[in-house]
Design a protein around this motif. Structure first.
Motif, PDB file in Angstrom:
ATOM      1  N   ASP A  75     -57.462  -6.031  47.533  1.00  0.00           N
ATOM      2  CA  ASP A  75     -57.126  -6.925  48.642  1.00  0.00           C
ATOM      3  C   ASP A  75     -55.987  -7.809  48.141  1.00  0.00           C
ATOM      4  N   LYS A  76     -56.132  -8.322  46.919  1.00  0.00           N
ATOM      5  CA  LYS A  76     -55.336  -9.540  46.459  1.00  0.00           C
ATOM      6  C   LYS A  76     -54.037  -8.610  46.373  1.00  0.00           C
ATOM      7  N   MET A  77     -54.014  -7.480  45.674  1.00  0.00           N
ATOM      8  CA  MET A  77     -52.694  -6.716  45.534  1.00  0.00           C
ATOM      9  C   MET A  77     -52.113  -6.453  46.940  1.00  0.00           C
ATOM     10  N   LYS A  78     -52.820  -6.099  47.813  1.00  0.00           N
ATOM     11  CA  LYS A  78     -52.176  -5.824  49.245  1.00  0.00           C
ATOM     12  C   LYS A  78     -51.613  -6.840  49.811  1.00  0.00           C
ATOM     13  N   ARG A  79     -52.510  -8.210  49.726  1.00  0.00           N
ATOM     14  CA  ARG A  79     -51.803  -9.333  50.350  1.00  0.00           C
ATOM     15  C   ARG A  79     -50.779  -9.964  49.519  1.00  0.00           C
ATOM     16  N   ASP A  80     -50.904 -10.021  48.124  1.00  0.00           N
ATOM     17  CA  ASP A  80     -49.889 -10.908  47.517  1.00  0.00           C
ATOM     18  C   ASP A  80     -49.107 -10.045  46.845  1.00  0.00           C
ATOM     19  N   GLY A  81     -49.202  -8.645  46.513  1.00  0.00           N
ATOM     20  CA  GLY A  81     -48.414  -7.918  45.749  1.00  0.00           C
ATOM     21  C   GLY A  81     -46.849  -8.014  45.755  1.00  0.00           C
ATOM     22  N   GLU A  82     -46.292  -8.366  47.021  1.00  0.00           N
ATOM     23  CA  GLU A  82     -44.944  -8.391  46.989  1.00  0.00           C
ATOM     24  C   GLU A  82     -44.401  -9.860  46.742  1.00  0.00           C
ATOM     25  N   LEU A  83     -45.141 -10.768  46.581  1.00  0.00           N
ATOM     26  CA  LEU A  83     -44.921 -12.248  46.288  1.00  0.00           C
ATOM     27  C   LEU A  83     -45.216 -12.302  44.706  1.00  0.00           C
ATOM     28  N   MET A  84     -46.111 -11.356  43.907  1.00  0.00           N
ATOM     29  CA  MET A  84     -46.306 -11.505  42.628  1.00  0.00           C
ATOM     30  C   MET A  84     -44.955 -11.288  41.720  1.00  0.00           C
ATOM     31  N   SER A  85     -45.187 -11.860  40.676  1.00  0.00           N
ATOM     32  CA  SER A  85     -44.020 -11.589  39.656  1.00  0.00           C
ATOM     33  C   SER A  85     -44.405 -10.153  38.982  1.00  0.00           C
ATOM     34  N   SER A  86     -43.576  -9.516  38.484  1.00  0.00           N
ATOM     35  CA  SER A  86     -43.790  -8.235  38.133  1.00  0.00           C
ATOM     36  C   SER A  86     -44.880  -8.143  36.888  1.00  0.00           C
ATOM     37  N   SER A  87     -45.046  -9.192  35.971  1.00  0.00           N
ATOM     38  CA  SER A  87     -46.098  -9.198  35.044  1.00  0.00           C
ATOM     39  C   SER A  87     -47.217  -9.427  35.585  1.00  0.00           C
ATOM     40  N   ASP A  88     -47.568 -10.226  36.731  1.00  0.00           N
ATOM     41  CA  ASP A  88     -48.853 -10.682  37.439  1.00  0.00           C
ATOM     42  C   ASP A  88     -49.090  -9.239  37.928  1.00  0.00           C
ATOM     43  N   ARG A  89     -48.228  -8.542  38.791  1.00  0.00           N
ATOM     44  CA  ARG A  89     -48.575  -7.294  39.316  1.00  0.00           C
ATOM     45  C   ARG A  89     -49.030  -6.278  38.475  1.00  0.00           C
ATOM     46  N   THR A  90     -48.427  -6.277  37.125  1.00  0.00           N
ATOM     47  CA  THR A  90     -48.928  -5.222  36.303  1.00  0.00           C
ATOM     48  C   THR A  90     -50.253  -5.593  35.514  1.00  0.00           C
ATOM     49  N   LYS A  91     -50.315  -6.951  35.591  1.00  0.00           N
ATOM     50  CA  LYS A  91     -51.672  -7.314  34.861  1.00  0.00           C
ATOM     51  C   LYS A  91     -52.858  -7.122  35.953  1.00  0.00           C
ATOM     52  N   LEU A  92     -52.633  -7.283  37.175  1.00  0.00           N
ATOM     53  CA  LEU A  92     -53.830  -6.926  38.091  1.00  0.00           C
ATOM     54  C   LEU A  92     -53.911  -5.380  38.341  1.00  0.00           C
ATOM     55  N   GLN A  93     -52.935  -4.614  38.291  1.00  0.00           N
ATOM     56  CA  GLN A  93     -53.080  -3.361  38.279  1.00  0.00           C
ATOM     57  C   GLN A  93     -53.775  -2.627  37.080  1.00  0.00           C
ATOM     58  N   ARG A  94     -53.576  -3.337  36.011  1.00  0.00           N
ATOM     59  CA  ARG A  94     -54.357  -2.946  34.601  1.00  0.00           C
ATOM     60  C   ARG A  94     -56.004  -3.306  34.857  1.00  0.00           C
ATOM     61  N   GLU A  95     -56.065  -4.423  35.431  1.00  0.00           N
ATOM     62  CA  GLU A  95     -57.313  -4.989  35.589  1.00  0.00           C
ATOM     63  C   GLU A  95     -58.087  -3.836  36.639  1.00  0.00           C
ATOM     64  N   MET A  96     -57.508  -3.467  37.589  1.00  0.00           N
ATOM     65  CA  MET A  96     -57.913  -2.824  38.512  1.00  0.00           C
ATOM     66  C   MET A  96     -58.199  -1.011  37.866  1.00  0.00           C
ATOM     67  N   ALA A  97     -57.375  -0.784  37.209  1.00  0.00           N
ATOM     68  CA  ALA A  97     -57.603   0.685  36.421  1.00  0.00           C
ATOM     69  C   ALA A  97     -58.652   0.495  35.480  1.00  0.00           C
ATOM     70  N   SER A  98     -58.832  -0.719  34.681  1.00  0.00           N
ATOM     71  CA  SER A  98     -59.908  -1.001  33.861  1.00  0.00           C
ATOM     72  C   SER A  98     -61.453  -1.131  34.671  1.00  0.00           C
ATOM     73  N   LEU A  99     -61.081  -1.654  35.793  1.00  0.00           N
ATOM     74  CA  LEU A  99     -62.482  -1.625  36.547  1.00  0.00           C
ATOM     75  C   LEU A  99     -62.903  -0.423  36.999  1.00  0.00           C
ATOM     76  N   GLU A 100     -62.115   0.161  37.559  1.00  0.00           N
ATOM     77  CA  GLU A 100     -61.952   1.656  37.969  1.00  0.00           C
ATOM     78  C   GLU A 100     -62.878   2.680  36.857  1.00  0.00           C
TER      79      GLU A 100
END
Length: 166
Positions: A75-100
């Protein structure tokens, strides 16, 4: 010739009567049990499903927590993904991949453990049914007891299911 025919017919009568006597001696008492129904009723009586649910409750709750964290991150990625910096987006994607991956690993282990424990409990019930069948057979003088699924026709008086379950 007539004496020979009389002797042959007399021996045939004696032979056939002895065969019927042996057949009568060989008559066995046969009963049947609906083992599927017995398993279901015993599982219900011993609360097997509830016991297994209780045994795995903590692990199931842990998986639900991981699912919730994953949903929050998506939800955070969908809501704030375009507003996030590239490094924050990558960090969030890695956290999501790790959780998955963590979720998949734990879910697979849980399924395997549930399958194994379910088989163990089923085996315990099979042993109880087998012992109950042997006890009923011995007590009531049955020579053979079959599974109800293997019987095409039988008298209801030979159904031992209720005696095995009780």
């Amino acid at each position: 010739m007539k004496q020979w025919i009389k002797a042959a017919s007399l021996s045939l009568v004696i032979l056939s009567s002895s065969m019927y006597a042996h057949a009568a001696e060989a008559a066995q008492k046969v009963g049947y049990v609906a083992t599927g129904q017995a398993m279901a009723q015993l599982a219900k009586r011993y609360n097997v499903a509830e016991k297994l649910r209780g045994e795995f409750k903590d692990r199931i709750d842990e998986l639900r927590g991981i699912e919730s964290r994953m949903k929050t991150k998506v939800d955070k990625m969908k809501r704030d993904g375009e507003l996030m910096s590239s490094s924050d987006r990558t960090k969030l994607q890695r956290e999501m991949a790790s959780l998955e991956s963590n979720y998949k690993l734990k879910a697979k282990a849980l399924q395997e453990d549930q399958r194994r424990r379910g088989a163990e409990e089923e085996q315990k019930l099979v042993q109880k049914i087998r012992k109950a069948i042997q006890d009923v057979a011995k007590r009531e003088g049955y020579d053979i007891i079959l599974d109800a699924n293997a019987v095409l026709h039988a008298s209801p008086k030979d159904d031992l299911s209720s005696k095995v379950i009780s």
